[in-house]
Design a protein around this motif. Structure first.
Motif, PDB file in Angstrom:
ATOM      1  N   ALA A  63       0.649  -1.097   0.083  1.00  0.00           N
ATOM      2  CA  ALA A  63      -0.009   0.074  -0.171  1.00  0.00           C
ATOM      3  C   ALA A  63       0.916   1.321   0.182  1.00  0.00           C
ATOM      4  CB  ALA A  63      -0.889   0.042   1.096  1.00  0.00           C
ATOM      5  N   GLY A  64       0.954   2.070  -1.182  1.00  0.00           N
ATOM      6  CA  GLY A  64       1.599   3.328  -1.222  1.00  0.00           C
ATOM      7  C   GLY A  64       2.885   3.461  -1.704  1.00  0.00           C
ATOM      8  N   ASN A  65       3.366   1.915  -2.215  1.00  0.00           N
ATOM      9  CA  ASN A  65       4.890   1.873  -2.546  1.00  0.00           C
ATOM     10  C   ASN A  65       5.824   2.552  -1.829  1.00  0.00           C
ATOM     11  OD1 ASN A  65       3.117   3.794  -4.998  1.00  0.00           O
ATOM     12  ND2 ASN A  65       4.661   4.730  -3.984  1.00  0.00           N
ATOM     13  N   ILE A  66       5.654   1.866  -0.547  1.00  0.00           N
ATOM     14  CA  ILE A  66       6.503   2.456   0.434  1.00  0.00           C
ATOM     15  C   ILE A  66       7.651   1.571   0.837  1.00  0.00           C
ATOM     16  CG2 ILE A  66       6.729   2.911   3.108  1.00  0.00           C
ATOM     17  CD1 ILE A  66       3.629   3.880   2.943  1.00  0.00           C
ATOM     18  N   VAL A  67       8.927   2.219   1.159  1.00  0.00           N
ATOM     19  CA  VAL A  67      10.127   1.290   1.452  1.00  0.00           C
ATOM     20  C   VAL A  67      10.445   1.685   2.580  1.00  0.00           C
ATOM     21  CG1 VAL A  67      12.416   0.615   0.635  1.00  0.00           C
ATOM     22  CG2 VAL A  67      10.727   1.045  -0.993  1.00  0.00           C
ATOM     23  N   PRO A  68      10.304   1.246   3.730  1.00  0.00           N
ATOM     24  CA  PRO A  68      10.663   1.864   5.117  1.00  0.00           C
ATOM     25  C   PRO A  68      12.096   1.910   5.247  1.00  0.00           C
ATOM     26  CG  PRO A  68       9.073   0.137   5.457  1.00  0.00           C
ATOM     27  CD  PRO A  68       9.359   0.100   4.167  1.00  0.00           C
ATOM     28  N   PRO A  69      12.648   3.060   5.860  1.00  0.00           N
ATOM     29  CA  PRO A  69      14.256   3.080   5.850  1.00  0.00           C
ATOM     30  C   PRO A  69      14.794   1.695   6.605  1.00  0.00           C
ATOM     31  CG  PRO A  69      13.002   5.096   7.065  1.00  0.00           C
ATOM     32  CD  PRO A  69      11.858   3.913   6.561  1.00  0.00           C
ATOM     33  N   TYR A  70      15.892   1.535   6.082  1.00  0.00           N
ATOM     34  CA  TYR A  70      16.394   0.298   6.515  1.00  0.00           C
ATOM     35  C   TYR A  70      16.402   0.025   8.357  1.00  0.00           C
ATOM     36  CZ  TYR A  70      19.674  -3.742   7.120  1.00  0.00           C
ATOM     37  OH  TYR A  70      19.959  -4.995   7.353  1.00  0.00           O
ATOM     38  N   GLY A  71      15.939  -0.885   8.817  1.00  0.00           N
ATOM     39  CA  GLY A  71      15.725  -1.211  10.266  1.00  0.00           C
ATOM     40  C   GLY A  71      14.547  -0.770  10.727  1.00  0.00           C
ATOM     41  N   ALA A  78      12.537  -4.914   3.188  1.00  0.00           N
ATOM     42  CA  ALA A  78      13.903  -4.852   3.168  1.00  0.00           C
ATOM     43  C   ALA A  78      14.639  -6.190   2.704  1.00  0.00           C
ATOM     44  CB  ALA A  78      14.426  -4.856   4.626  1.00  0.00           C
ATOM     45  N   ALA A  79      13.852  -7.494   2.741  1.00  0.00           N
ATOM     46  CA  ALA A  79      14.135  -8.567   2.232  1.00  0.00           C
ATOM     47  C   ALA A  79      14.145  -8.684   0.722  1.00  0.00           C
ATOM     48  CB  ALA A  79      13.503  -9.708   2.909  1.00  0.00           C
ATOM     49  N   ALA A  80      13.217  -8.111   0.222  1.00  0.00           N
ATOM     50  CA  ALA A  80      12.996  -8.046  -1.078  1.00  0.00           C
ATOM     51  C   ALA A  80      13.964  -7.164  -1.754  1.00  0.00           C
ATOM     52  CB  ALA A  80      11.523  -7.520  -1.571  1.00  0.00           C
ATOM     53  N   VAL A  81      14.129  -6.081  -1.295  1.00  0.00           N
ATOM     54  CA  VAL A  81      15.259  -5.088  -1.807  1.00  0.00           C
ATOM     55  C   VAL A  81      16.808  -5.674  -1.819  1.00  0.00           C
ATOM     56  CG1 VAL A  81      16.460  -2.966  -1.316  1.00  0.00           C
ATOM     57  CG2 VAL A  81      13.872  -3.039  -1.262  1.00  0.00           C
ATOM     58  N   GLU A  82      16.846  -6.273  -0.608  1.00  0.00           N
ATOM     59  CA  GLU A  82      18.220  -6.832  -0.638  1.00  0.00           C
ATOM     60  C   GLU A  82      18.453  -8.080  -1.501  1.00  0.00           C
ATOM     61  OE1 GLU A  82      20.525  -7.908   3.340  1.00  0.00           O
ATOM     62  OE2 GLU A  82      19.245  -9.365   2.910  1.00  0.00           O
ATOM     63  N   TYR A  83      17.459  -8.866  -1.681  1.00  0.00           N
ATOM     64  CA  TYR A  83      17.668 -10.001  -2.683  1.00  0.00           C
ATOM     65  C   TYR A  83      17.886  -9.531  -3.765  1.00  0.00           C
ATOM     66  CZ  TYR A  83      16.726 -14.777  -4.472  1.00  0.00           C
ATOM     67  OH  TYR A  83      16.992 -15.741  -5.312  1.00  0.00           O
ATOM     68  N   HIS A 125       5.300   4.918   8.037  1.00  0.00           N
ATOM     69  CA  HIS A 125       6.478   5.052   7.307  1.00  0.00           C
ATOM     70  C   HIS A 125       6.714   5.978   6.282  1.00  0.00           C
ATOM     71  CE1 HIS A 125       7.795   1.455   9.529  1.00  0.00           C
ATOM     72  NE2 HIS A 125       6.807   0.754   8.820  1.00  0.00           N
ATOM     73  N   ALA A 126       5.500   6.633   5.938  1.00  0.00           N
ATOM     74  CA  ALA A 126       5.571   7.680   4.651  1.00  0.00           C
ATOM     75  C   ALA A 126       5.297   9.114   5.655  1.00  0.00           C
ATOM     76  CB  ALA A 126       4.563   7.518   3.977  1.00  0.00           C
ATOM     77  N   ALA A 127       5.715   9.081   6.918  1.00  0.00           N
ATOM     78  CA  ALA A 127       5.538  10.320   7.833  1.00  0.00           C
ATOM     79  C   ALA A 127       6.138  11.650   7.056  1.00  0.00           C
ATOM     80  CB  ALA A 127       5.727  10.285   9.024  1.00  0.00           C
ATOM     81  N   THR A 128       7.292  11.177   6.518  1.00  0.00           N
ATOM     82  CA  THR A 128       8.250  12.257   5.975  1.00  0.00           C
ATOM     83  C   THR A 128       7.313  13.055   4.644  1.00  0.00           C
ATOM     84  OG1 THR A 128      10.334  11.176   6.286  1.00  0.00           O
ATOM     85  CG2 THR A 128      10.470  12.633   4.807  1.00  0.00           C
ATOM     86  N   THR A 129       6.809  12.071   3.786  1.00  0.00           N
ATOM     87  CA  THR A 129       5.966  12.551   2.696  1.00  0.00           C
ATOM     88  C   THR A 129       5.036  13.644   3.330  1.00  0.00           C
ATOM     89  OG1 THR A 129       6.283  10.653   1.519  1.00  0.00           O
ATOM     90  CG2 THR A 129       4.478  11.877   0.778  1.00  0.00           C
ATOM     91  N   LYS A 130       4.253  13.185   4.169  1.00  0.00           N
ATOM     92  CA  LYS A 130       3.326  13.979   4.768  1.00  0.00           C
ATOM     93  C   LYS A 130       3.725  15.384   5.341  1.00  0.00           C
ATOM     94  CE  LYS A 130      -0.448  14.315   8.100  1.00  0.00           C
ATOM     95  NZ  LYS A 130      -1.343  15.348   7.242  1.00  0.00           N
ATOM     96  N   LEU A 155       9.799  10.203  -4.243  1.00  0.00           N
ATOM     97  CA  LEU A 155      11.199  10.653  -3.908  1.00  0.00           C
ATOM     98  C   LEU A 155      11.632  10.438  -2.574  1.00  0.00           C
ATOM     99  CD1 LEU A 155      10.870  14.305  -5.674  1.00  0.00           C
ATOM    100  CD2 LEU A 155      11.843  12.055  -6.611  1.00  0.00           C
ATOM    101  N   VAL A 156      10.671  10.505  -1.507  1.00  0.00           N
ATOM    102  CA  VAL A 156      10.887  10.102  -0.250  1.00  0.00           C
ATOM    103  C   VAL A 156      11.512   8.461  -0.144  1.00  0.00           C
ATOM    104  CG1 VAL A 156       9.906   9.408   1.943  1.00  0.00           C
ATOM    105  CG2 VAL A 156       9.633  11.653   1.012  1.00  0.00           C
ATOM    106  N   GLN A 157      10.581   7.701  -0.955  1.00  0.00           N
ATOM    107  CA  GLN A 157      11.169   6.179  -1.118  1.00  0.00           C
ATOM    108  C   GLN A 157      12.378   5.984  -1.493  1.00  0.00           C
ATOM    109  OE1 GLN A 157       9.027   4.970   1.080  1.00  0.00           O
ATOM    110  NE2 GLN A 157       7.823   6.585   0.796  1.00  0.00           N
ATOM    111  N   LEU A 158      12.669   6.855  -2.512  1.00  0.00           N
ATOM    112  CA  LEU A 158      14.259   6.811  -3.005  1.00  0.00           C
ATOM    113  C   LEU A 158      15.273   6.914  -2.172  1.00  0.00           C
ATOM    114  CD1 LEU A 158      14.443   8.131  -6.976  1.00  0.00           C
ATOM    115  CD2 LEU A 158      13.878   5.757  -6.040  1.00  0.00           C
ATOM    116  N   ASP A 159      15.220   8.238  -1.072  1.00  0.00           N
ATOM    117  CA  ASP A 159      15.896   8.360  -0.139  1.00  0.00           C
ATOM    118  C   ASP A 159      16.058   7.116   1.084  1.00  0.00           C
ATOM    119  OD1 ASP A 159      16.542  10.902  -0.887  1.00  0.00           O
ATOM    120  OD2 ASP A 159      14.808  11.797   0.228  1.00  0.00           O
ATOM    121  N   ASN A 160      14.637   6.677   1.119  1.00  0.00           N
ATOM    122  CA  ASN A 160      14.546   5.680   1.951  1.00  0.00           C
ATOM    123  C   ASN A 160      15.436   4.018   1.318  1.00  0.00           C
ATOM    124  OD1 ASN A 160      12.926   6.950   3.769  1.00  0.00           O
ATOM    125  ND2 ASN A 160      11.213   5.746   3.271  1.00  0.00           N
TER     126      ASN A 160
END
Ligand SMILES: [Zn+2]
Length: 219
Positions: A63-71, A78-83, A125-130, A155-160
């Motif tokens: 939901a929302g194409n969100i990538v939480p910051p690592y950890g 994180a597992a999908a990104v790392e893999y 996890h998208a509080a930065t966007t808001k 753009l926030v998700q790229l930073d994350n």
């Protein structure tokens, strides 16, 4: 459900046969070109949009194409990104937001998701966007704020993404490119963030090269 079951029968009876060689080759392993991160929204179809076949894009949806910051989350992102990055060696990561995104609407107006505790928690996890939207786009109309939020969110998700060790490492070696896209499904139009112009530019036949300019290696 009947439509879905009929679809499976049709796939097995007619479609699979025409792709038999492809699936036989893919049984030896996958080597996708890109990690494609987008929303779970049923109106978005990454393979349809990019005209890619099985094996060509590694897809992560939520939901929302969100990538939480690592950890920051114990979810599977994180597992999908790392893999995708460290094991499969993708060279590109695309975060693709979309018009009329319910997750972004809920982010801007928490009342919309007040009865959905899991969704409300996830959207934290998208509080930065808001915060970016609240601080910089307060004067816009509701519709304009929504459009701005959808763009800022990718753009926030790229930073994350850059906080993930596997991503940061490959970026530092210039082996990975990050792309921010916004898809307006109702028009079939796509916008890609151009870091040089610091704005989203519309994908067009003549601008494919420039519109796919990497945002990752340069930042
Ligand atoms: Zn969405």
């Amino acid at each position: 459900m009947d439509k879905i079951i009929r679809g499976v029968h049709e796939f097995q009876d007619t479609v699979f046969g025409s792709h038999k060689q492809l699936f036989e080759r893919l049984s030896e392993g996958q080597r996708p070109d890109a990690l494609f991160i987008t929303c779970s929204d049923s109106r978005i179809d990454p393979s349809l949009l990019t005209q890619t076949s099985p094996g060509e894009i590694f897809v992560l949806r939520n939901a929302g194409n969100i990538v939480p910051p690592y950890g920051a989350s114990s979810g599977g992102e994180a597992a999908a990104v790392e893999y995708a990055v460290a094991a499969l060696g993708v060279h590109d990561i695309i975060v693709c937001g979309h018009s009329q995104c319910g997750a972004v609407a809920g982010l801007l107006d928490p009342e919309l998701v007040a009865g959905l505790p899991a969704v409300s928690s996830w959207l934290q996890h998208a509080a930065t966007t808001k915060r970016i939207v609240d601080d910089n786009y307060a004067e816009l109309s509701a519709a304009e704020r929504m459009t701005a939020a959808i763009k800022e969110n990718v753009l926030v998700q790229l930073d994350n993404l850059r906080t993930h060790p596997s991503v940061a490492s490959r970026l530092s070696r210039g082996e990975l490119n990050l792309h921010a896209w916004v898809y307006e499904f109702e028009h079939g139009t796509l916008f890609s963030y151009c870091p040089d112009e610091r704005r989203f530019v519309q994908f067009g036949k003549e601008s494919v090269e420039s519109a796919t300019a990497a945002t990752g290696a340069a930042n």
